[in-house]
Design a protein around this motif. Structure first.
Motif, PDB file in Angstrom:
ATOM      1  N   ALA A  78      21.614 110.525 -36.677  1.00 39.32           N
ATOM      2  CA  ALA A  78      21.758 110.362 -35.228  1.00 39.32           C
ATOM      3  C   ALA A  78      20.441 109.939 -34.610  1.00 39.32           C
ATOM      4  CB  ALA A  78      22.236 111.674 -34.592  1.00 39.32           C
ATOM      5  N   GLY A  79      20.541 109.187 -33.509  1.00 40.33           N
ATOM      6  CA  GLY A  79      19.365 108.713 -32.807  1.00 40.33           C
ATOM      7  C   GLY A  79      18.856 109.717 -31.788  1.00 40.33           C
ATOM      8  N   MET A  80      17.538 109.947 -31.794  1.00 44.00           N
ATOM      9  CA  MET A  80      16.924 110.867 -30.846  1.00 44.00           C
ATOM     10  C   MET A  80      15.571 110.287 -30.425  1.00 44.00           C
ATOM     11  SD  MET A  80      15.611 114.001 -33.340  1.00 44.00           S
ATOM     12  CE  MET A  80      14.718 114.800 -32.001  1.00 44.00           C
ATOM     13  N   PHE A  81      14.839 111.020 -29.605  1.00 40.91           N
ATOM     14  CA  PHE A  81      13.508 110.597 -29.168  1.00 40.91           C
ATOM     15  C   PHE A  81      12.535 111.726 -29.447  1.00 40.91           C
ATOM     16  CE2 PHE A  81      16.629 108.367 -26.549  1.00 40.91           C
ATOM     17  CZ  PHE A  81      16.296 107.050 -26.844  1.00 40.91           C
ATOM     18  N   THR A  82      11.413 111.372 -30.063  1.00 40.10           N
ATOM     19  CA  THR A  82      10.381 112.347 -30.393  1.00 40.10           C
ATOM     20  C   THR A  82       9.087 111.969 -29.688  1.00 40.10           C
ATOM     21  OG1 THR A  82       9.848 111.097 -32.407  1.00 40.10           O
ATOM     22  CG2 THR A  82      11.408 112.921 -32.628  1.00 40.10           C
ATOM     23  N   PRO A  83       8.238 112.944 -29.381  1.00 33.88           N
ATOM     24  CA  PRO A  83       6.993 112.634 -28.674  1.00 33.88           C
ATOM     25  C   PRO A  83       6.072 111.748 -29.500  1.00 33.88           C
ATOM     26  CG  PRO A  83       7.511 114.986 -28.559  1.00 33.88           C
ATOM     27  CD  PRO A  83       8.435 114.392 -29.566  1.00 33.88           C
ATOM     28  N   ALA A  84       5.356 110.860 -28.807  1.00 27.86           N
ATOM     29  CA  ALA A  84       4.378 109.966 -29.416  1.00 27.86           C
ATOM     30  C   ALA A  84       3.113 109.978 -28.555  1.00 27.86           C
ATOM     31  CB  ALA A  84       4.943 108.549 -29.538  1.00 27.86           C
ATOM     32  N   PRO A  85       2.011 109.447 -29.056  1.00 31.03           N
ATOM     33  CA  PRO A  85       0.769 109.467 -28.272  1.00 31.03           C
ATOM     34  C   PRO A  85       0.878 108.690 -26.967  1.00 31.03           C
ATOM     35  CG  PRO A  85       0.311 109.036 -30.593  1.00 31.03           C
ATOM     36  CD  PRO A  85       1.807 108.953 -30.427  1.00 31.03           C
ATOM     37  N   ASP A  86      -0.037 108.991 -26.065  1.00 30.40           N
ATOM     38  CA  ASP A  86      -0.192 108.271 -24.791  1.00 30.40           C
ATOM     39  C   ASP A  86       1.033 108.389 -23.888  1.00 30.40           C
ATOM     40  OD1 ASP A  86      -2.754 107.376 -25.606  1.00 30.40           O
ATOM     41  OD2 ASP A  86      -1.827 105.729 -26.717  1.00 30.40           O
ATOM     42  N   GLY A  87       1.748 109.503 -23.989  1.00 31.76           N
ATOM     43  CA  GLY A  87       2.889 109.737 -23.128  1.00 31.76           C
ATOM     44  C   GLY A  87       4.138 108.969 -23.497  1.00 31.76           C
TER      45      GLY A  87
END
Length: 267
Positions: A78-87
């Motif tokens: 499944a597709g999700m969103f995870t934190p990455a640098p620079d907001g």
């Protein structure tokens, strides 16, 4: 190997979307699937502010997806969103279930047709494959389908199936491009391509209100010879498909495009 492609319309609330995934996963298990594949942005639809909903892979949303996999005995992608640098966030595919725990961050970002995914999303860099019941499967996301080298990289890594999770942007000619590109990627890597997209929001009773890529449906299973074996229209639905790895072997013998490659600059 039987897989299920669940074409649905997710909304902006990750918790509500988990309910959809849970219901559809149980339906897939009842249909005899070994894996169930949900679209890109299953966590929250595009058009939603992504940074506030992004969670790490050990966060509660991914934890609930793992619970769904455990409860159904399925591999869940499944597709999700995870934190990455620079907001920013990463546009991540989570694959989890019996013997499987992996994540793929979308490499090719959708900076096209007036949309700039790179404004809020950081690109990935790693090709990712998983093994389900001894079958190697490559992972790809939406705009990746325009880049044949990724799917050939799946094949070079031993994959006989590529999963393409999408939330395809609507517009003139976009359905035709989706159908052409999915068939082409299956044929030029000579593997099964299982492409699952977000359903057309209008067909789900929730018309899109922005230019965000929120899906057109038309999920499909493409054979390694480039022929469409099963497909859906724009409305929510599920495909149950039996993929035979032996067919990849026979097609690669007849159409040895991988073996016949001549790389630029090679002797």
């Amino acid at each position: 190997m039987r897989i299920a492609l669940s074409q649905l319309t997710t909304g902006p609330d990750p918790e509500s979307n988990l309910g959809l995934l849970r219901e559809q996963a149980h339906r897939a298990a009842d249909g005899g699937a070994r894996a169930v594949v949900f679209p890109e942005a299953s966590m929250a639809c595009f058009g939603t502010p992504l940074a506030p909903v992004a969670e790490p892979l050990d966060g509660p949303w991914a934890g609930e997806v793992r619970r769904i996999a455990k409860d159904t005995g399925l591999v869940v992608v499944a597709g999700m969103f995870t934190p990455a640098p620079d907001g920013k966030v990463a546009n991540t595919l989570l694959a989890t279930g019996p013997g499987v725990e992996a994540a793929y961050d979308k490499i090719h970002l959708y900076d096209a047709f007036g949309f700039a995914e790179s404004d809020t999303v950081a690109p990935g860099s790693e090709v990712v494959t998983i093994d389900v019941d001894g079958v190697r499967i490559g992972l790809a996301t939406c705009y990746d389908v325009r880049f044949p080298e990724l799917f050939r990289a799946h094949a070079d890594a031993g994959a006989v199936v590529s999963l393409l999770l999408a939330s395809w942007g609507a517009g003139p000619g976009k359905r035709e491009q989706w159908e052409l590109l999915t068939r082409a990627r299956a044929l030029d890597a000579t593997l099964w391509l299982a492409a699952v997209g977000q359903a057309d929001p209008a067909a789900s009773g929730t018309p899109a209100t922005s230019n965000a890529p929120t899906g057109i449906g038309h999920s499909a299973v493409i054979g390694p010879d480039g022929t469409v074996r099963q497909s859906l229209d724009g409305a929510p639905g599920m495909l149950l498909a039996d993929l035979d790895p032996a067919e990849v072997t026979s097609v690669r013998q007849a159409i040895p495009v991988l073996a016949n490659r001549r790389l630029s600059g090679a002797n």
